[in-house]
Design a protein around this motif. Sequence first.
Motif, PDB file in Angstrom:
ATOM      1  N   LYS A   1      22.441 -17.001  51.240  1.00 39.13           N
ATOM      2  CA  LYS A   1      21.377 -15.858  50.765  1.00 39.13           C
ATOM      3  C   LYS A   1      20.067 -16.562  50.415  1.00 39.13           C
ATOM      4  CE  LYS A   1      24.597 -12.376  49.750  1.00 39.13           C
ATOM      5  NZ  LYS A   1      25.410 -11.431  48.615  1.00 39.13           N
TER       6      LYS A   1
ATOM      7  N   THR B   1      28.281 -16.578  58.479  1.00 38.09           N
ATOM      8  CA  THR B   1      29.731 -16.530  57.540  1.00 38.09           C
ATOM      9  C   THR B   1      29.955 -17.662  56.774  1.00 38.09           C
ATOM     10  OG1 THR B   1      31.136 -17.062  59.280  1.00 38.09           O
ATOM     11  CG2 THR B   1      30.255 -14.660  59.314  1.00 38.09           C
TER      12      THR B   1
ATOM     13  N   GLU C   1      33.613 -19.408  51.407  1.00 38.36           N
ATOM     14  CA  GLU C   1      33.481 -19.597  49.848  1.00 38.36           C
ATOM     15  C   GLU C   1      32.317 -18.842  49.587  1.00 38.36           C
ATOM     16  OE1 GLU C   1      35.592 -21.679  48.299  1.00 38.36           O
ATOM     17  OE2 GLU C   1      36.671 -22.425  49.870  1.00 38.36           O
ATOM     18  N   ASN C   2      32.504 -18.480  48.346  1.00 31.62           N
ATOM     19  CA  ASN C   2      31.408 -17.613  47.616  1.00 31.62           C
ATOM     20  C   ASN C   2      30.325 -18.416  47.255  1.00 31.62           C
ATOM     21  OD1 ASN C   2      32.558 -15.238  47.523  1.00 31.62           O
ATOM     22  ND2 ASN C   2      33.795 -15.580  45.533  1.00 31.62           N
TER      23      ASN C   2
ATOM     24  N   TYR D   1      28.929 -20.819  48.977  1.00 33.73           N
ATOM     25  CA  TYR D   1      28.244 -21.102  50.242  1.00 33.73           C
ATOM     26  C   TYR D   1      27.566 -19.908  50.647  1.00 33.73           C
ATOM     27  CZ  TYR D   1      30.756 -25.708  50.625  1.00 33.73           C
ATOM     28  OH  TYR D   1      31.066 -26.938  50.401  1.00 33.73           O
ATOM     29  N   ILE D   2      28.240 -18.602  50.318  1.00 37.96           N
ATOM     30  CA  ILE D   2      27.462 -17.239  50.651  1.00 37.96           C
ATOM     31  C   ILE D   2      26.481 -17.178  49.700  1.00 37.96           C
ATOM     32  CG2 ILE D   2      27.781 -14.653  50.168  1.00 37.96           C
ATOM     33  CD1 ILE D   2      29.538 -15.730  52.542  1.00 37.96           C
ATOM     34  N   ARG D   3      26.525 -17.648  48.575  1.00 39.23           N
ATOM     35  CA  ARG D   3      25.140 -17.549  47.807  1.00 39.23           C
ATOM     36  C   ARG D   3      24.073 -18.448  48.160  1.00 39.23           C
ATOM     37  NH1 ARG D   3      29.174 -17.273  43.512  1.00 39.23           N
ATOM     38  NH2 ARG D   3      29.138 -19.619  43.128  1.00 39.23           N
TER      39      ARG D   3
ATOM     40  N   LYS E   1      22.234 -22.043  43.262  1.00 35.42           N
ATOM     41  CA  LYS E   1      22.674 -21.397  44.482  1.00 35.42           C
ATOM     42  C   LYS E   1      22.266 -22.044  45.641  1.00 35.42           C
ATOM     43  CE  LYS E   1      21.719 -16.921  42.160  1.00 35.42           C
ATOM     44  NZ  LYS E   1      21.103 -15.488  42.221  1.00 35.42           N
TER      45      LYS E   1
ATOM     46  N   ARG F   1      31.887 -12.852  54.670  1.00 31.87           N
ATOM     47  CA  ARG F   1      32.962 -13.619  54.318  1.00 31.87           C
ATOM     48  C   ARG F   1      33.762 -13.773  55.695  1.00 31.87           C
ATOM     49  NH1 ARG F   1      38.274 -13.599  53.220  1.00 31.87           N
ATOM     50  NH2 ARG F   1      39.084 -15.468  51.898  1.00 31.87           N
TER      51      ARG F   1
ATOM     52  N   GLU G   1      34.903  -8.989  56.873  1.00 27.62           N
ATOM     53  CA  GLU G   1      35.308  -7.974  55.934  1.00 27.62           C
ATOM     54  C   GLU G   1      35.476  -6.808  56.965  1.00 27.62           C
ATOM     55  OE1 GLU G   1      32.484  -8.118  52.519  1.00 27.62           O
ATOM     56  OE2 GLU G   1      31.698 -10.000  53.576  1.00 27.62           O
TER      57      GLU G   1
END
Length: 217
Positions: free
Chosen positions: A78, A67, A70-71, A73-75, A11, A94, A106
């Motif tokens: 976090k 923000t 890409e998922n 990078y979101i993970r 992650k 996102r 969003e």
Amino acid sequence: MMFEPGKDQCKKLVFQPAERNKQPILETLLKHIDPNSQGLFLEISSGSGQHVVHISEKFPNIRFQPTDVENIYIRSIKAHIEDGCLKNVLDPLRLDVSEPPESWGEGTMRAASFDYVLNVNLTHVSPWICTEGLFRGCHVYLKPKGLLFTYGPFAMNGIISPQSNVDFDKQLKIRDPTWGLRDIEVELKPLASRFDFELVQIHDLPANNKLLVWQKK
């Protein structure tokens, strides 16, 4: 790129260029933002999350909204936030700068709610529509007199220098003809003017990069 060891190995991402440039970026931001000030700070295209966690530690009274599109990078963002136990960094949202501003974050972001926006290394590795979207969206979400900081390599009056940046520009365009270093005078200033932004300062940073400071009118 390398991965952090431990349970978040899949992650939490760590990129060496971000490690190198996060401190020069922070030092430049400190020239424009009082470390004791309050406010709301939006980072667009946060990538791994290294910048936002490093910068937020120096501005404890500012809330940071990272923000990315890409998922993966979101993970990673976090994971960096959790490791740092940062109370002033919000959960990442996102955000795709090529989409209409009303869809940003969003649909949860309020117009004219941010005091500052930072974007690192987006304009040269994305189509021009993304640069247009960046200024269009920041026009919506920044407060009057708010500051937009854009970091990366740029051209100036049709000239790219030094040679390493010339070579980099060529490599980018081979990879994707819609990519490439954007020209501050020829492209960015006219675009920014359309969305009520004025270029107030250019900072030269290491590795032939610049941090441009734009102010919303």
